[in-house]
Enzyme design. Structure first.
Site, PDB file in Angstrom:
ATOM      1  N   ASP A  30     -15.809   2.889  14.088  1.00  0.00           N
ATOM      2  CA  ASP A  30     -14.647   3.666  13.657  1.00  0.00           C
ATOM      3  C   ASP A  30     -13.829   4.189  14.847  1.00  0.00           C
ATOM      4  O   ASP A  30     -12.607   4.262  14.764  1.00  0.00           O
ATOM      5  CB  ASP A  30     -15.128   4.842  12.796  1.00  0.00           C
ATOM      6  CG  ASP A  30     -13.989   5.602  12.149  1.00  0.00           C
ATOM      7  OD1 ASP A  30     -13.110   4.940  11.559  1.00  0.00           O
ATOM      8  OD2 ASP A  30     -13.982   6.858  12.218  1.00  0.00           O
ATOM      9  N   ASP A  75       0.228  -6.830  -8.071  1.00  0.00           N
ATOM     10  CA  ASP A  75      -1.164  -6.928  -7.663  1.00  0.00           C
ATOM     11  C   ASP A  75      -1.173  -7.882  -6.472  1.00  0.00           C
ATOM     12  O   ASP A  75      -0.958  -9.080  -6.629  1.00  0.00           O
ATOM     13  CB  ASP A  75      -1.988  -7.465  -8.842  1.00  0.00           C
ATOM     14  CG  ASP A  75      -3.402  -7.833  -8.426  1.00  0.00           C
ATOM     15  OD1 ASP A  75      -3.733  -7.683  -7.224  1.00  0.00           O
ATOM     16  OD2 ASP A  75      -4.169  -8.265  -9.306  1.00  0.00           O
ATOM     17  N   GLY A  95       0.833  -1.210   0.000  1.00  0.00           N
ATOM     18  CA  GLY A  95       0.000   0.000   0.000  1.00  0.00           C
ATOM     19  C   GLY A  95       0.861   1.250   0.000  1.00  0.00           C
ATOM     20  O   GLY A  95       0.480   2.291   0.530  1.00  0.00           O
ATOM     21  N   ALA A  96       2.046   1.132  -0.614  1.00  0.00           N
ATOM     22  CA  ALA A  96       3.068   2.168  -0.485  1.00  0.00           C
ATOM     23  C   ALA A  96       2.748   3.468  -1.218  1.00  0.00           C
ATOM     24  O   ALA A  96       3.411   4.481  -0.992  1.00  0.00           O
ATOM     25  CB  ALA A  96       4.406   1.624  -0.981  1.00  0.00           C
ATOM     26  N   THR A  97       1.759   3.440  -2.101  1.00  0.00           N
ATOM     27  CA  THR A  97       1.430   4.685  -2.801  1.00  0.00           C
ATOM     28  C   THR A  97       0.138   5.291  -2.250  1.00  0.00           C
ATOM     29  O   THR A  97      -0.331   6.313  -2.733  1.00  0.00           O
ATOM     30  CB  THR A  97       1.239   4.441  -4.320  1.00  0.00           C
ATOM     31  OG1 THR A  97       0.209   3.446  -4.473  1.00  0.00           O
ATOM     32  CG2 THR A  97       2.519   3.938  -4.962  1.00  0.00           C
ATOM     33  N   LYS A 152      -0.003   7.687  20.564  1.00  0.00           N
ATOM     34  CA  LYS A 152      -0.021   9.103  20.946  1.00  0.00           C
ATOM     35  C   LYS A 152       0.730   9.299  22.269  1.00  0.00           C
ATOM     36  O   LYS A 152       0.559   8.538  23.209  1.00  0.00           O
ATOM     37  CB  LYS A 152      -1.458   9.609  21.080  1.00  0.00           C
ATOM     38  CG  LYS A 152      -2.165   9.745  19.726  1.00  0.00           C
ATOM     39  CD  LYS A 152      -3.549  10.336  19.910  1.00  0.00           C
ATOM     40  CE  LYS A 152      -4.371  10.270  18.631  1.00  0.00           C
ATOM     41  NZ  LYS A 152      -4.047  11.324  17.669  1.00  0.00           N
ATOM     42  N   ASP A 172      -3.406   0.467  16.577  1.00  0.00           N
ATOM     43  CA  ASP A 172      -4.425   1.421  16.989  1.00  0.00           C
ATOM     44  C   ASP A 172      -3.630   2.697  17.197  1.00  0.00           C
ATOM     45  O   ASP A 172      -2.879   2.809  18.180  1.00  0.00           O
ATOM     46  CB  ASP A 172      -5.100   0.978  18.290  1.00  0.00           C
ATOM     47  CG  ASP A 172      -6.194   1.950  18.701  1.00  0.00           C
ATOM     48  OD1 ASP A 172      -5.949   3.173  18.648  1.00  0.00           O
ATOM     49  OD2 ASP A 172      -7.291   1.501  19.064  1.00  0.00           O
ATOM     50  N   HIS A 173      -3.724   3.636  16.286  1.00  0.00           N
ATOM     51  CA  HIS A 173      -2.761   4.730  16.331  1.00  0.00           C
ATOM     52  C   HIS A 173      -2.911   5.598  17.587  1.00  0.00           C
ATOM     53  O   HIS A 173      -2.000   6.321  17.943  1.00  0.00           O
ATOM     54  CB  HIS A 173      -2.803   5.571  15.044  1.00  0.00           C
ATOM     55  CG  HIS A 173      -3.927   6.554  14.988  1.00  0.00           C
ATOM     56  ND1 HIS A 173      -5.204   6.184  14.680  1.00  0.00           N
ATOM     57  CD2 HIS A 173      -3.962   7.882  15.203  1.00  0.00           C
ATOM     58  CE1 HIS A 173      -5.984   7.262  14.705  1.00  0.00           C
ATOM     59  NE2 HIS A 173      -5.253   8.306  15.027  1.00  0.00           N
ATOM     60  N   LEU A 211      -2.357   6.844   3.334  1.00  0.00           N
ATOM     61  CA  LEU A 211      -1.705   6.701   4.640  1.00  0.00           C
ATOM     62  C   LEU A 211      -0.190   6.714   4.488  1.00  0.00           C
ATOM     63  O   LEU A 211       0.520   7.374   5.243  1.00  0.00           O
ATOM     64  CB  LEU A 211      -2.155   5.391   5.311  1.00  0.00           C
ATOM     65  CG  LEU A 211      -1.579   5.146   6.706  1.00  0.00           C
ATOM     66  CD1 LEU A 211      -2.131   6.144   7.706  1.00  0.00           C
ATOM     67  CD2 LEU A 211      -1.878   3.717   7.170  1.00  0.00           C
ATOM     68  N   HIS A 250     -10.280   3.127  19.567  1.00  0.00           N
ATOM     69  CA  HIS A 250      -9.594   4.214  20.273  1.00  0.00           C
ATOM     70  C   HIS A 250     -10.211   4.537  21.635  1.00  0.00           C
ATOM     71  O   HIS A 250      -9.503   4.691  22.626  1.00  0.00           O
ATOM     72  CB  HIS A 250      -9.595   5.492  19.434  1.00  0.00           C
ATOM     73  CG  HIS A 250      -9.164   5.290  18.005  1.00  0.00           C
ATOM     74  ND1 HIS A 250      -8.142   4.447  17.658  1.00  0.00           N
ATOM     75  CD2 HIS A 250      -9.613   5.830  16.839  1.00  0.00           C
ATOM     76  CE1 HIS A 250      -7.979   4.476  16.336  1.00  0.00           C
ATOM     77  NE2 HIS A 250      -8.861   5.302  15.819  1.00  0.00           N
TER      78      HIS A 250
HETATM   79  C1  BG6 Z   1      -9.232   7.085  12.657  1.00  0.00           C
HETATM   80  C2  BG6 Z   1     -10.645   7.120  12.165  1.00  0.00           C
HETATM   81  O1  BG6 Z   1      -8.940   5.835  13.192  1.00  0.00           O
HETATM   82  O2  BG6 Z   1      -9.061   8.078  13.640  1.00  0.00           O
HETATM   83  C3  BG6 Z   1     -10.993   8.479  11.623  1.00  0.00           C
HETATM   84  O3  BG6 Z   1     -10.828   6.146  11.144  1.00  0.00           O
HETATM   85  C4  BG6 Z   1     -10.668   9.547  12.633  1.00  0.00           C
HETATM   86  O4  BG6 Z   1     -12.350   8.553  11.241  1.00  0.00           O
HETATM   87  C5  BG6 Z   1      -9.264   9.387  13.182  1.00  0.00           C
HETATM   88  O5  BG6 Z   1     -10.790  10.802  11.980  1.00  0.00           O
HETATM   89  C6  BG6 Z   1      -9.023  10.341  14.323  1.00  0.00           C
HETATM   90  O6  BG6 Z   1      -7.674  10.304  14.683  1.00  0.00           O
HETATM   91  P1  BG6 Z   1      -6.945  11.546  15.341  1.00  0.00           P
HETATM   92  O7  BG6 Z   1      -5.549  11.063  15.565  1.00  0.00           O
HETATM   93  O8  BG6 Z   1      -7.025  12.678  14.367  1.00  0.00           O
HETATM   94  O9  BG6 Z   1      -7.698  11.855  16.605  1.00  0.00           O
END
Ligand code: BG6
Length: 489
Positions: free
Chosen positions: A238, A89, A12-14, A185, A180-181, A17, A243
């Site tokens: 979402d 692909d 998914g390098a292009t 943080k 889970d980004h 994200l 989160h």
């Molecule tokens: C993502 C969601 O996981 O987190 C998005 O898919 C959301 O819909 C985003 O906008 C929010 O992340 P952050 O870091 O901007 O709070």
């Protein structure tokens, strides 16, 4: 532990994200000396590029999304030489021969057989690519191998379990790094440190001293161009399943026995086990769902959710969720955890508020004849820091009190991007801030009956004005308990 040399294989390098976050994160790590000399990055996607073409794309991405990172063009060029491109692909097994050759060729020139795979692509591909890694032989190596996988991890418990079984037929649980980004943080990672490195908090971190907890993640953006995904997800899947529940776990968990990934994740999972589940009938008393209507933001009129591109005009997808949760264990019995998240709200902000109980008797009052509670506010985004709200004497008066804040905030540019921290950890083999399968599965089991209640329309869909602070029903949810939302900044 240190980062060992490895080959980083980015699918998914292009994509969006990769361009927005992943390339800048890797480059910033390179600048910090965190990328070992023998590490190479193999970028994989469907579009036709060669190495040179991809490096140009990456340079463009830097210009657009991380313009301050490149101060010396030479340094960038040195980094760019580490990047290669493989057109393929990903769902076609025959195409993998090329990739195998490329990786083996790179390994022949470097001193490593470690392979780190990153799937930054649509979730439909996760299982197929993993199978193809196996069948092509790419996942067989004498070195270590790890798989980083983006969200969403399934759509409900059943699909998550099916996906997990596919991944587990190729990789071991401890080789899988589910992103889970929020866990990357700075201030989310700091929750544990604040709690477990300060003796003043532990004695009060319970239902005897805490009245309620509020976790808000409010966004100003709308659905943007993600309707095809968002229409089927909604705010519950979402944001809440991942989160929001992660933040609940970090606030509520017991101290781990040691600072080891499994010890920490064991404690987090226990929170989910104690989280009170709602049956579809009970959802309406604990959950508010909303959807944004037209409104004005920054002086501009913005469309309602149902008017957005690729959204069904009669869509009932929620863009807002508020909920009252309970962690039914000794520490938290009776303490509501209020969470709320939504799009097209007045501010972009993520904050955690710990509200302490009132004094047993009021001797002092503020000018409204009340006494505000003590609050500990952890500010996750956009400001990183925290403050404690206390009551103090108003100068020059006798008994009148005013709220004052003891504040700490992190200089903004000192904070790394979440992805840099997560890459750093995955490259070192530290999975503390990645989600383990039992966390994911329990989170889905909690969310599924709520999603079912939504589908069955067991609770109203409140429309709120874009740019507002969300539906009023969310205020009533707290008012019923004698509480109120603390504003987010
Ligand atoms: C993502 C969601 O996981 O987190 C998005 O898919 C959301 O819909 C985003 O906008 C929010 O992340 P952050 O870091 O901007 O709070």
């Amino acid at each position: 532990s240190k980062i060992e040399p490895h080959t980083f294989i980015l699918f998914g390098a292009t994509g969006d994200l990769a361009r927005r976050k992943l390339i800048p994160a890797l480059y910033n790590m390179y600048l910090r000396g965190q990328i070992p000399a023998d590490t190479r990055i193999v970028n994989v996607a469907r579009s036709a590029y060669d190495d040179h073409g991809y490096r140009t794309l990456a340079r463009e991405a830097m210009r657009e999304f991380a313009p301050k990172s490149i101060t010396k063009e030479d340094t960038w060029n040195d980094f760019a030489k580490k990047m290669f491109y493989c057109q393929l692909d990903a769902s076609n097994l025959d195409h993998y021969k090329k990739l195998v050759n490329m990786v083996e060729e790179i390994e022949a020139h470097s001193n490593t057989k470690n392979r780190l795979f990153y799937l930054a692509m649509a979730p439909d591909f996760f299982a197929t690519v993993t199978q193809n890694l196996q069948e092509s032989g790419l996942s067989h190596t004498e070195g270590w191998r790890r798989l980083i996988i983006e969200k969403p991890f399934g759509h409900d418990f059943a699909s998550a379990e099916a996906l997990n079984n596919e991944l587990r037929s190729v990789f071991e649980e401890d080789e899988i790094y589910r992103i889970d980004h929020y866990l990357g943080k700075e201030m989310v990672q700091n929750i544990e440190v604040i709690r477990f490195a300060n003796s003043i908090f532990e004695p009060v971190w319970n239902n005897r001293s805490i009245s309620n907890i509020q976790i808000t993640s409010s966004e100003t953006v709308g659905v943007e161009d993600r309707a095809s995904y968002y229409e089927h997800a909604g705010a519950l899947r979402d944001m809440v399943q991942n989160h929001m529940l992660q933040m609940v776990m970090m606030i509520a968990m017991e101290p781990p026995s040691r600072l080891k990934n499994e010890a920490i994740r064991d404690e987090k999972v226990k929170v989910l086990r104690s989280l009170r589940r709602f049956s579809p009938e009970e959802v309406k008393d604990h959950v508010i769902r909303g959807q944004y209507g037209v409104g004005t933001m920054n002086g501009q009129q913005v469309p309602a959710y149902v008017q957005e591109k690729n959204v069904n005009p009669s869509s009932e997808t929620e863009t807002y969720v508020a909920a009252k949760l309970y962690v039914d264990n000794f520490r938290w019995a009776g303490v509501p955890f209020y969470i709320r998240t939504g799009k097209r709200l007045s501010v972009k902000s993520t904050e955690i508020v710990i509200q302490f109980r009132d004094m047993p008797k009021h001797l002092y009052f503020n000018q409204d004849g009340n006494l505000g509670p003590n609050l500990l506010v952890i500010r996750v985004n956009p400001v990183e820091g925290m403050y404690i709200q206390l009551n103090a004497k108003r100068p020059g008066t006798d008994e009148m009190v005013v709220p004052v804040a003891m504040e700490f905030s992190q200089p903004l540019d000192a904070s790394q991007e979440a992805y840099e921290r997560l890459f750093y950890d995955a490259m070192r083999g530290d999975s503390t801030f990645f989600t383990r399968w039992d966390e994911v599965s329990l989170a889905w089991k909690f969310v599924d009956p709520i999603a079912e209640a939504f589908t069955e329309k067991r609770l109203p869909l409140h429309h709120y004005t874009a740019g507002s602070h969300g539906p009023e029903a969310a205020d009533n949810l707290l008012a019923k308990e004698g509480h109120r939302w603390w504003p987010v900044y």
